[in-house]
Every structure is written in structure tokens, then in C-alpha cells.
Design a protein around this motif. Structure first.
Motif, mmCIF file in Angstrom:
data_model
loop_
_atom_site.group_PDB
_atom_site.id
_atom_site.type_symbol
_atom_site.label_atom_id
_atom_site.label_comp_id
_atom_site.label_asym_id
_atom_site.label_seq_id
_atom_site.Cartn_x
_atom_site.Cartn_y
_atom_site.Cartn_z
ATOM 1 N N ALA A 7 0.838 -1.197 0.000
ATOM 2 C CA ALA A 7 0.000 0.000 0.000
ATOM 3 C C ALA A 7 0.875 1.251 0.000
ATOM 4 O O ALA A 7 1.918 1.297 0.662
ATOM 5 C CB ALA A 7 -0.925 0.001 1.213
ATOM 6 N N ALA A 8 0.454 2.259 -0.748
ATOM 7 C CA ALA A 8 1.166 3.539 -0.752
ATOM 8 C C ALA A 8 0.991 4.215 0.609
ATOM 9 O O ALA A 8 -0.040 4.038 1.262
ATOM 10 C CB ALA A 8 0.629 4.420 -1.873
ATOM 11 N N PRO A 9 1.983 4.942 1.093
ATOM 12 C CA PRO A 9 3.231 5.354 0.420
ATOM 13 C C PRO A 9 4.382 4.388 0.630
ATOM 14 O O PRO A 9 5.531 4.742 0.385
ATOM 15 C CB PRO A 9 3.520 6.697 1.082
ATOM 16 C CG PRO A 9 3.050 6.512 2.499
ATOM 17 C CD PRO A 9 1.825 5.652 2.394
ATOM 18 N N GLY A 10 4.122 3.176 1.102
ATOM 19 C CA GLY A 10 5.174 2.213 1.357
ATOM 20 C C GLY A 10 5.537 2.117 2.818
ATOM 21 O O GLY A 10 5.050 2.876 3.659
ATOM 22 N N GLY A 11 6.394 1.166 3.137
ATOM 23 C CA GLY A 11 6.772 0.861 4.507
ATOM 24 C C GLY A 11 6.503 -0.605 4.773
ATOM 25 O O GLY A 11 5.553 -1.185 4.235
ATOM 26 N N LEU A 12 7.340 -1.230 5.593
ATOM 27 C CA LEU A 12 7.209 -2.662 5.824
ATOM 28 C C LEU A 12 5.868 -3.021 6.441
ATOM 29 O O LEU A 12 5.367 -4.134 6.246
ATOM 30 C CB LEU A 12 8.358 -3.163 6.702
ATOM 31 C CG LEU A 12 9.770 -2.982 6.115
ATOM 32 C CD1 LEU A 12 10.808 -3.647 7.017
ATOM 33 C CD2 LEU A 12 9.861 -3.534 4.696
ATOM 34 N N ASP A 13 5.258 -2.094 7.179
ATOM 35 C CA ASP A 13 3.940 -2.349 7.754
ATOM 36 C C ASP A 13 2.825 -2.212 6.726
ATOM 37 O O ASP A 13 1.655 -2.473 7.035
ATOM 38 C CB ASP A 13 3.679 -1.414 8.939
ATOM 39 C CG ASP A 13 3.714 0.058 8.548
ATOM 40 O OD1 ASP A 13 4.336 0.382 7.512
ATOM 41 O OD2 ASP A 13 3.120 0.872 9.267
ATOM 42 N N LYS A 14 3.171 -1.820 5.491
ATOM 43 C CA LYS A 14 2.186 -1.678 4.420
ATOM 44 C C LYS A 14 2.169 -2.880 3.482
ATOM 45 O O LYS A 14 1.479 -2.869 2.463
ATOM 46 C CB LYS A 14 2.468 -0.414 3.609
ATOM 47 C CG LYS A 14 2.407 0.880 4.417
ATOM 48 C CD LYS A 14 1.012 1.165 4.939
ATOM 49 C CE LYS A 14 0.952 2.520 5.626
ATOM 50 N NZ LYS A 14 -0.408 2.812 6.144
ATOM 51 N N LEU A 15 2.946 -3.918 3.829
ATOM 52 C CA LEU A 15 2.941 -5.163 3.057
ATOM 53 C C LEU A 15 1.865 -6.088 3.613
ATOM 54 O O LEU A 15 1.869 -6.401 4.800
ATOM 55 C CB LEU A 15 4.309 -5.847 3.141
ATOM 56 C CG LEU A 15 5.468 -5.177 2.396
ATOM 57 C CD1 LEU A 15 6.795 -5.756 2.871
ATOM 58 C CD2 LEU A 15 5.314 -5.363 0.886
ATOM 59 N N THR A 16 0.953 -6.524 2.763
ATOM 60 C CA THR A 16 -0.138 -7.378 3.229
ATOM 61 C C THR A 16 -0.275 -8.602 2.336
ATOM 62 O O THR A 16 -0.024 -8.546 1.117
ATOM 63 C CB THR A 16 -1.471 -6.626 3.259
ATOM 64 O OG1 THR A 16 -1.770 -6.122 1.947
ATOM 65 C CG2 THR A 16 -1.430 -5.469 4.243
ATOM 66 N N VAL A 17 -0.676 -9.704 2.943
ATOM 67 C CA VAL A 17 -0.967 -10.937 2.213
ATOM 68 C C VAL A 17 -2.418 -10.880 1.771
ATOM 69 O O VAL A 17 -3.326 -10.694 2.593
ATOM 70 C CB VAL A 17 -0.719 -12.173 3.094
ATOM 71 C CG1 VAL A 17 -0.997 -13.453 2.305
ATOM 72 C CG2 VAL A 17 0.696 -12.184 3.636
ATOM 73 N N THR A 18 -2.667 -11.024 0.476
ATOM 74 C CA THR A 18 -4.023 -10.954 -0.059
ATOM 75 C C THR A 18 -4.322 -12.207 -0.868
ATOM 76 O O THR A 18 -3.419 -12.972 -1.211
ATOM 77 C CB THR A 18 -4.204 -9.719 -0.951
ATOM 78 O OG1 THR A 18 -3.361 -9.852 -2.112
ATOM 79 C CG2 THR A 18 -3.834 -8.445 -0.207
ATOM 80 N N ASP A 19 -5.577 -12.388 -1.188
ATOM 81 C CA ASP A 19 -6.021 -13.488 -2.046
ATOM 82 C C ASP A 19 -6.344 -12.906 -3.412
ATOM 83 O O ASP A 19 -7.426 -12.349 -3.621
ATOM 84 C CB ASP A 19 -7.246 -14.173 -1.438
ATOM 85 C CG ASP A 19 -7.670 -15.407 -2.231
ATOM 86 O OD1 ASP A 19 -6.861 -15.873 -3.050
ATOM 87 O OD2 ASP A 19 -8.806 -15.878 -2.037
ATOM 88 N N GLY A 20 -5.389 -12.989 -4.325
ATOM 89 C CA GLY A 20 -5.567 -12.412 -5.647
ATOM 90 C C GLY A 20 -6.144 -13.403 -6.632
ATOM 91 O O GLY A 20 -6.274 -14.605 -6.346
ATOM 92 N N PRO A 21 -6.499 -12.940 -7.823
ATOM 93 C CA PRO A 21 -7.041 -13.837 -8.854
ATOM 94 C C PRO A 21 -5.982 -14.806 -9.360
ATOM 95 O O PRO A 21 -4.779 -14.511 -9.337
ATOM 96 C CB PRO A 21 -7.478 -12.875 -9.954
ATOM 97 C CG PRO A 21 -6.641 -11.652 -9.757
ATOM 98 C CD PRO A 21 -6.418 -11.545 -8.282
ATOM 99 N N ASP A 22 -6.420 -15.981 -9.792
ATOM 100 C CA ASP A 22 -5.485 -16.962 -10.348
ATOM 101 C C ASP A 22 -4.855 -16.421 -11.626
ATOM 102 O O ASP A 22 -5.449 -15.615 -12.356
ATOM 103 C CB ASP A 22 -6.204 -18.274 -10.651
ATOM 104 C CG ASP A 22 -6.640 -18.999 -9.391
ATOM 105 O OD1 ASP A 22 -6.077 -18.715 -8.317
ATOM 106 O OD2 ASP A 22 -7.556 -19.846 -9.481
ATOM 107 N N ALA A 23 -3.633 -16.873 -11.905
ATOM 108 C CA ALA A 23 -2.976 -16.495 -13.150
ATOM 109 C C ALA A 23 -3.736 -17.105 -14.321
ATOM 110 O O ALA A 23 -4.062 -18.297 -14.302
ATOM 111 C CB ALA A 23 -1.529 -16.971 -13.150
ATOM 112 N N PRO A 24 -4.036 -16.330 -15.354
ATOM 113 C CA PRO A 24 -4.828 -16.856 -16.469
ATOM 114 C C PRO A 24 -4.049 -17.841 -17.331
ATOM 115 O O PRO A 24 -2.823 -17.924 -17.254
ATOM 116 C CB PRO A 24 -5.178 -15.597 -17.259
ATOM 117 C CG PRO A 24 -4.062 -14.643 -16.965
ATOM 118 C CD PRO A 24 -3.676 -14.912 -15.541
ATOM 119 N N ASP A 25 -4.773 -18.577 -18.164
ATOM 120 C CA ASP A 25 -4.122 -19.442 -19.144
ATOM 121 C C ASP A 25 -3.283 -18.574 -20.082
ATOM 122 O O ASP A 25 -3.675 -17.453 -20.432
ATOM 123 C CB ASP A 25 -5.147 -20.219 -19.954
ATOM 124 C CG ASP A 25 -5.882 -21.262 -19.126
ATOM 125 O OD1 ASP A 25 -5.342 -21.678 -18.087
ATOM 126 O OD2 ASP A 25 -7.009 -21.646 -19.521
#
Length: 334
Positions: A7-25
């Protein structure tokens, strides 16, 4: 699909684990890669710390290694099951440098490899060295190729040359290994006597603790018999003066890092008097990476790995990098 976002503006506390979409074919000319590892670089730290601002929600990490699980029409260089590693400048295939920024660098200008899978054009990757783990292969993209280009492509390293490496980070340890494998004598600096002892055990021809010997440039020049042929200059403005003194008349300095800042005074008269070459560089091309992979296979070089973290602990991995205690490359398993 597990994905790390910043997340902007950055910082180690702005790193989050998310559930993103699968990589497409994969479409025509593309491959899908199940990513297994990444490795940390100073450039990545600049992005995640906010010192190098990036787009909100950026997926960090320039380095990515894994195996191909699907190929699109027209792809002939890769097949499902191949082990591959990403490239830092995916559009720079060969020839002289073509870019002076990071707008197309994964993990900075575009999304990177802190995720479980990615679908990208096939030219974004090369094969990994045969027999290497994914963690080992992930160290090639940035640190490995930078050291290779500095010494071999730009420097024309040959047996009998002398090389100076500053510190024990990823680029420096790679340069140490490449230089030794090619028959050069290697000298090194560090602020840690423990690390210097380890380098000596690895075959360093001489070492200097730059904390206890602030004028380490003349010390390196004396122990190397008049100065080294090549200096891997990762420090920047605060170390360049000493590097010039450590490098021989007509020697080559590869200006790689900005660990001590982005600008500063340069003793130009001394560098001119010694008729030295100062070559700035940022990583390298697809062709250079392929050549490096072949060289790693033929020489048997393997990178020095410091500590491995799971992807979920990416912030802790960067805190470990911040501490400066690492020796070699810090990696992430995905």
C-alpha cells in the motif's frame, strides 16, 4: 492465489498478504509460471520501504523463479516442467543498454513476483541453471547478473586479474565467486571481522575492516601490489574515493550501488591521473542472463544463501536485510 501487495506510500507495515485472482491461461507467446522463490535486493527494499515510490497495491519483488506449468501458442523455448528465472529488464533482449529507469522492471514499474503464479510473455524468463534449487535460481535476476555483467561483460575479466568486493551482500558475494572461478585474486572489505574471516576461508587474497581502517583504499592497493584491476563499487559516494585509491592505474570500477547515498563528491583529478574507467550499470539483458546461466552450469558456481523466509514473512525478511547481518542472499519460498 496468495499475493503480497504494498500500500502507498510504502513501509514494511504496508505489506499485506491478499487473495488475488489466479494467473490466467497463457495466450500466444506467453507462459504461465508456478513461482516457487524470490530473493531480496536493495532495489526491492527501496520500493517496499517507500524510498522509491510505486503505485498503490503494487506486487513487489523483481526476482522470481519457478516452473512452467503451461505454454501458449508459438512458444518454442519453454515447455511445461521447465525451471525458469525472471529477467530484470524484460524488454531488453540483447545489444547495448536501452533503458534508464525502472518503468518496466517487475516489482517497481510493473507488478512483480511476490505471488504464487504469473502469466507473462516468454521473453520475461530464461531457463534456470540445471540442478539449482528455485531459491538459488531466484538470486540470478538482479544480484547475479549485475556481478556477471560488471566483471565479465563490461570488465573483460581474465585469469590473473585482481578484484575488490565491498561487503558481503548479494552482488559482492556473487562477484567473489565468479572472480575466483575465473582465476582472479579477490580482495574484500567489511565492517565485520567474522565475515572477513569467512571470506578468508573462501580464498580471499586479502581483507580489510573498513571500520578499523578508514583509509582502506591505500591498504588494498598495497596488499594487491599497486591496486586491483576491477572494483565492484556498491557503496556509492561515501566509498568511491577509497575505491579509486584501491584501483590500479588503468583499472575498471563498476559503479553499481547507492548504499551510501545518491550523490556526492568525486575526486576526479585522482581518477584522471590514474586513467581509470568508471562504468555505471544496472543489471543486464536477456542475452547476458542466458550467458551467465551457461557459465554457472559449466563452472559449478552456486550462490551463497544466507537465510530463507516463507512468503508470508516478507516483512521480517526485509527487517533481516535492514540489520546488515546477512552474508549472501536472503530468499523467500513461495
Amino acid at each position: 492465489m496468495k499475493t503480497i501487495r504494498l500500500a502507498a506510500p510504502g513501509g514494511l507495515d504496508k505489506l499485506t498478504v491478499t487473495d488475488g485472482p489466479d494467473a490466467p491461461d497463457p495466450g500466444p507467446g506467453e507462459i504461465r509460471v508456478r513461482l516457487r522463490a524470490s530473493s531480496l535486493n536493495f532495489h526491492d527494499y527501496g520500493v517496499v520501504s517507500g524510498n522509491m515510490p510505486s503505485e498503490d497495491g503494487r506486487i513487489p519483488m523483481s526476482d522470481g523463479a519457478g516452473e512452467v506449468d503451461a505454454v501458449g501458442d508459438g512458444v518454442t523455448d519453454f515447455a511445461a516442467g521447465d525451471h525458469v528465472v525472471s529477467t530484470f529488464f524484460p524488454d531488453w533482449m540483447d545489444g547495448p543498454p536501452q533503458i534508464a529507469d525502472f518503468t518496466r522492471t517487475p516489482g517497481d514499474g510493473i507488478d512483480g513476483y511476490a505471488r504464487e503464479a504469473v502469466t507473462r510473455p516468454a521473453n520475461y524468463f530464461t531457463k534456470s541453471p540445471k540442478g539449482w534449487s528455485h531459491e538459488e535460481a531466484a538470486t540470478i535476476t538482479t544480484a547475479g547478473l549485475t556481478a556477471w555483467r560488471a566483471l565479465v561483460v563490461d570488465g573483460g575479466l581474465k585469469a590473473g586479474d585482481t578484484v575488490l568486493v565491498l561487503g558481503t551482500g548479494g552482488v559482492s558475494t556473487y562477484a567473489f565467486l565468479i572472480a575466483k572461478a575465473m582465476g582472479a585474486r579477490v580482495f574484500a572489505t567489511s565492517s565485520s571481522d567474522e565475515k572477513l574471516a569467512r571470506l578468508t576461508n573462501m580464498g580471499a587474497a586479502g581483507t580489510v575492516n573498513y571500520k578499523t581502517v578508514p583509509e582502506w583504499g591505500p591498504a588494498i592497493a598495497e596488499m594487491s601490489g599497486g591496486g586491483v584491476s576491477h572494483t565492484i563499487e556498491v557503496g556509492g559516494p561515501a566509498t568511491l574515493n577509497q575505491s579509486i585509491q584501491a584501483t590500479k592505474i588503468g583499472g575498471h570500477m563498476a559503479l553499481i550501488g547507492v548504499l551510501t547515498g545518491r550523490s556526492g563528491e568525486i575526486p576526479t583529478a585522482l581518477m584522471m591521473a590514474k586513467q581509470q574507467r568508471l562504468q555505471g550499470l544496472i543489471v543486464g539483458s536477456h542475452a547476458m542472463q542466458n550467458a551467465m546461466v551457461r557459465a554457472m552450469e559449466s563452472t559449478g558456481i552456486r550462490p551463497i544463501l544466507d537465510r530463507n523466509f516463507p512468503l508470508d514473512d516478507i516483512a521480517d525478511a526485509f527487517r533481516h536485510e535492514e540489520s546488515g547481518s546477512h552474508f549472501g542472499k536472503i530468499t523467500l519460498s513461495i
